[in-house]
Design a protein around this motif. Structure first.
Motif, short mmCIF file in Angstrom:
data_model
loop_
_atom_site.label_atom_id
_atom_site.label_comp_id
_atom_site.label_asym_id
_atom_site.label_seq_id
_atom_site.Cartn_x
_atom_site.Cartn_y
_atom_site.Cartn_z
N ASP A 22 0.86 -1.41 -0.02
CA ASP A 22 0.51 -0.07 -0.03
C ASP A 22 1.01 1.12 0.02
O ASP A 22 0.11 2.22 -0.60
N ALA A 23 1.99 1.25 0.50
CA ALA A 23 2.83 2.43 0.75
C ALA A 23 3.47 2.81 -0.60
O ALA A 23 4.15 3.94 -0.75
N ARG A 24 3.68 1.67 -1.63
CA ARG A 24 4.11 1.81 -2.68
C ARG A 24 3.29 2.13 -3.87
O ARG A 24 3.82 2.63 -4.91
N LEU A 25 1.96 1.73 -3.80
CA LEU A 25 1.08 1.81 -4.88
C LEU A 25 1.23 3.31 -5.46
O LEU A 25 1.25 3.44 -6.88
N ALA A 26 0.75 4.35 -4.92
CA ALA A 26 0.72 5.80 -5.29
C ALA A 26 1.94 6.13 -6.22
O ALA A 26 1.86 6.64 -7.41
N LEU A 27 3.22 5.98 -5.51
CA LEU A 27 4.30 6.28 -6.18
C LEU A 27 4.35 5.43 -7.53
O LEU A 27 4.62 5.96 -8.68
N LEU A 32 4.13 4.60 -13.86
CA LEU A 32 3.82 3.79 -14.70
C LEU A 32 2.76 4.46 -15.60
O LEU A 32 2.97 4.41 -16.93
N ALA A 33 2.13 5.60 -15.06
CA ALA A 33 1.43 6.25 -15.86
C ALA A 33 1.91 7.47 -16.77
O ALA A 33 1.88 7.41 -18.02
N ARG A 34 3.12 7.69 -16.07
CA ARG A 34 4.03 8.56 -17.03
C ARG A 34 4.75 8.00 -18.17
O ARG A 34 4.85 8.54 -19.12
N LEU A 35 5.14 6.68 -17.94
CA LEU A 35 5.65 5.84 -19.09
C LEU A 35 4.86 5.76 -20.34
O LEU A 35 5.31 5.72 -21.37
N GLY A 68 -6.88 -0.67 -12.36
CA GLY A 68 -7.41 0.72 -12.58
C GLY A 68 -6.61 1.55 -13.36
O GLY A 68 -6.55 2.70 -13.53
N THR A 69 -5.48 0.91 -13.67
CA THR A 69 -4.42 1.67 -14.72
C THR A 69 -4.64 1.17 -16.24
O THR A 69 -5.41 0.27 -16.35
#
Length: 329
Positions: A22-27, A32-35, A68-69
């Motif tokens: 959970d601590a890693r998901l947002a980062l 990944l979105a930027r890629l 959701g991505t």
């Protein structure tokens, strides 16, 4: 078409793992979105066993990350245990693709027999040499793009850390003798270069089997080596090394060389910038190449981070993206 590689560094959702997923998901989701990748090669994807044996492990941490991505419904290829019974427990290779995957396979001593070696400094040296195998396979996916196959190979070479020698370790990173460490370092080089060699065999087999147009090949991943170190020289197959101009068409080109020198790094280690994550492409693919991005603006120093930051949610590897204007892509 955007083709990217990213070492996620031990993506895991096992109970008690630090940092928790959970601590890693947002980062990671932001990265990944930027890629904005059409084809994405990932390294260090761990698998979790959620059911009793003999149920295989599953890539539940990756499933959660992608939910959701834009990558949620991408086609997927994943590395597996040698018997094909499921993914490895740690450090799986994954290829995600917006385009259909015609087929995929892995190479793990399939194209060459591991060399044998008898340790000299071990507490009980063996009378007979033992095989020196690679730590991970090479994952190969044939992806359908514009009526042709794009061959994507995902590779994570062993880090240049000395391999285990029985009786020579005092701790995780401490050795009992200099000769023991030196022999372990020698074995690590065999593993790293051997894995690169098997990948090179797979690449040349694609050239040998090509009918008509020469193959589109992209070799991606964390090579744990820069462009002039031995594993990359094995993979690149430059004419300067082979001495044969007739083999020029079989070279692989590291496209990160087109980035400005001051931006050409994917890892920071003790203040030293190094380009360890690569995308290498065949010459037929080079004509469609448009540019490269190395997303290292917020990259932390891995040596300082491991010493000073408790359970950092970041990856200490920068993603690398290559963009192509492929026909039909």
């Amino acid at each position: 078409m955007r083709l990217a590689t990213f070492n996620l560094e031990n993506l895991d959702d096992a109970p008690g793992v630090a940092p928790p997923l959970d601590a890693r998901l947002a980062l990671l989701r932001g990265q990944l979105a930027r890629l904005d990748a059409d084809v994405l090669c990932l390294q260090e994807v761990n698998a979790t066993r959620h059911a009793p044996r003999p149920a295989p492990r599953v890539l539940s941490a990756l499933d959660t990350l992608l939910t959701g991505t834009q990558y949620q419904d991408f086609h997927r290829a994943c590395s597996a245990l040698p018997d094909g019974s499921g993914p490895l427990d740690v450090q799986n290779l994954v290829i995600l693709s917006r385009f259909p995957v015609a087929w995929h396979r892995q190479y793990w001593h399939d194209l060459m027999t591991p060399p044998s070696y008898a340790a000299v400094t071990a507490d009980a040296p063996g009378d007979s040499p033992a095989p020196v195998g690679w730590d991970r396979p090479t994952l190969h996916a044939a992806i359908e793009v514009g009526g042709r196959l794009l061959h994507v190979l995902n590779l994570h070479l062993r880090a240049p850390l000395a391999a285990f020698i029985p009786g020579q370790k005092q701790g995780a990173f401490a050795w009992r003798t200099v000769p023991g460490w030196a022999e372990g370092f020698f074995l690590a080089a065999i593993k790293r270069n051997g894995q690169a060699l098997e990948a090179r065999f797979a690449i040349d087999r694609l050239f040998d089997e090509a009918v008509g147009a020469e193959p589109w090949i992209a070799l991606c991943g964390d090579m744990n080596a820069d462009a002039r170190e031995m594993p990359l020289r094995i993979l690149r197959g430059e004419v300067d090394d082979t001495g044969n101009g007739a083999l020029a068409s079989r070279m692989l080109i590291p496209i990160d060389q087109t980035a400005p020198e001051q931006q050409r790094y994917s890892v920071l280690h003790g203040g030293r910038a190094a380009m360890l994550d690569h995308v290498l492409i065949s010459r037929p693919l080079l004509q469609w190449f448009k540019g490269v991005e190395i997303h290292n603006e917020a990259l932390g120093d891995e040596l300082a981070g491991y010493a000073a930051v408790e359970a950092s949610p970041e990856s200490y590897h920068a993603p690398v993206v290559a963009e192509f204007d492929l026909p039909g892509g």
